[in-house]
Scaffold this motif. Sequence first.
Motif, PDB file in Angstrom:
ATOM      1  N   SER A 181      36.092  33.896  25.196  1.00 30.82           N
ATOM      2  CA  SER A 181      34.914  34.012  25.990  1.00 30.82           C
ATOM      3  C   SER A 181      33.873  32.780  25.832  1.00 30.82           C
ATOM      4  O   SER A 181      33.018  32.652  26.625  1.00 30.82           O
ATOM      5  N   TRP A 232      33.001  37.426  36.979  1.00 36.61           N
ATOM      6  CA  TRP A 232      32.750  37.736  35.676  1.00 36.61           C
ATOM      7  C   TRP A 232      33.898  38.705  35.155  1.00 36.61           C
ATOM      8  O   TRP A 232      34.286  38.921  34.166  1.00 36.61           O
ATOM      9  N   GLU A 233      34.193  39.977  36.108  1.00 39.96           N
ATOM     10  CA  GLU A 233      35.074  40.924  35.814  1.00 39.96           C
ATOM     11  C   GLU A 233      36.530  40.335  35.686  1.00 39.96           C
ATOM     12  O   GLU A 233      37.297  40.976  34.760  1.00 39.96           O
ATOM     13  N   LYS A 234      36.835  39.450  36.205  1.00 41.71           N
ATOM     14  CA  LYS A 234      38.373  38.934  36.338  1.00 41.71           C
ATOM     15  C   LYS A 234      38.759  37.861  35.047  1.00 41.71           C
ATOM     16  O   LYS A 234      39.702  37.697  34.707  1.00 41.71           O
ATOM     17  N   SER A 240      30.072  38.213  40.492  1.00 43.10           N
ATOM     18  CA  SER A 240      30.376  39.445  39.617  1.00 43.10           C
ATOM     19  C   SER A 240      31.686  39.632  39.502  1.00 43.10           C
ATOM     20  O   SER A 240      32.208  40.061  38.343  1.00 43.10           O
ATOM     21  N   THR A 241      32.329  39.510  40.449  1.00 44.81           N
ATOM     22  CA  THR A 241      33.773  39.702  40.524  1.00 44.81           C
ATOM     23  C   THR A 241      34.506  38.718  39.334  1.00 44.81           C
ATOM     24  O   THR A 241      35.448  38.945  38.975  1.00 44.81           O
ATOM     25  N   LYS A 287      25.504  39.208  35.506  1.00 44.65           N
ATOM     26  CA  LYS A 287      27.020  39.143  36.064  1.00 44.65           C
ATOM     27  C   LYS A 287      26.808  38.480  37.384  1.00 44.65           C
ATOM     28  O   LYS A 287      28.032  37.728  37.851  1.00 44.65           O
ATOM     29  N   LYS A 342      31.290  33.059  30.142  1.00 44.85           N
ATOM     30  CA  LYS A 342      31.035  34.435  29.992  1.00 44.85           C
ATOM     31  C   LYS A 342      30.271  35.003  28.644  1.00 44.85           C
ATOM     32  O   LYS A 342      30.776  34.509  27.899  1.00 44.85           O
ATOM     33  N   ASP A 361      38.532  37.472  32.107  1.00 44.28           N
ATOM     34  CA  ASP A 361      39.412  37.754  30.904  1.00 44.28           C
ATOM     35  C   ASP A 361      40.854  38.042  30.870  1.00 44.28           C
ATOM     36  O   ASP A 361      41.638  38.089  30.188  1.00 44.28           O
ATOM     37  N   THR A 362      40.964  38.411  32.261  1.00 42.75           N
ATOM     38  CA  THR A 362      42.737  38.698  32.583  1.00 42.75           C
ATOM     39  C   THR A 362      43.308  37.526  32.811  1.00 42.75           C
ATOM     40  O   THR A 362      44.635  37.791  33.351  1.00 42.75           O
ATOM     41  N   ASP A 403      27.121  40.377  28.501  1.00 43.32           N
ATOM     42  CA  ASP A 403      26.465  41.058  29.588  1.00 43.32           C
ATOM     43  C   ASP A 403      26.268  40.404  30.783  1.00 43.32           C
ATOM     44  O   ASP A 403      25.703  40.616  31.852  1.00 43.32           O
TER      45      ASP A 403
END
Length: 102
Positions: A3, A73-75, A70-71, A44, A26, A77-78, A29
């Motif tokens: 992170s 932020w979501e991606k 925002s997208t 985000k 990242k 970690d993968t 929140d």
Amino acid sequence: MSSASRFKMQIHSPAWGQNDIYEFIKTKDGWKFENYRCKGEVDKGGNPLFYKALASESISYSNYLEGYISTAWEKVDTLNKEQAQVIFDRLSKWISASITPF
């Protein structure tokens, strides 16, 4: 992915005629955001500091930018660090290409 990974955007500043660096890390929140003008926590989508920094440099951007950040932020970690950085590189190029000259 850690992170603590730092992602950079290099966006052309029409005011100075050079690229400025915008950094995102990242958090749980949102992001820790930093550039040469300011740093702090943002959501985000990068609000509010990222957009204030762009406005202070007279950098225009699409209304969709917040959704793309925002997208990301979501991606992140993968993805591995290099794959995630590609997202920020593409956003940097897109923003820089859409700048309206004075």
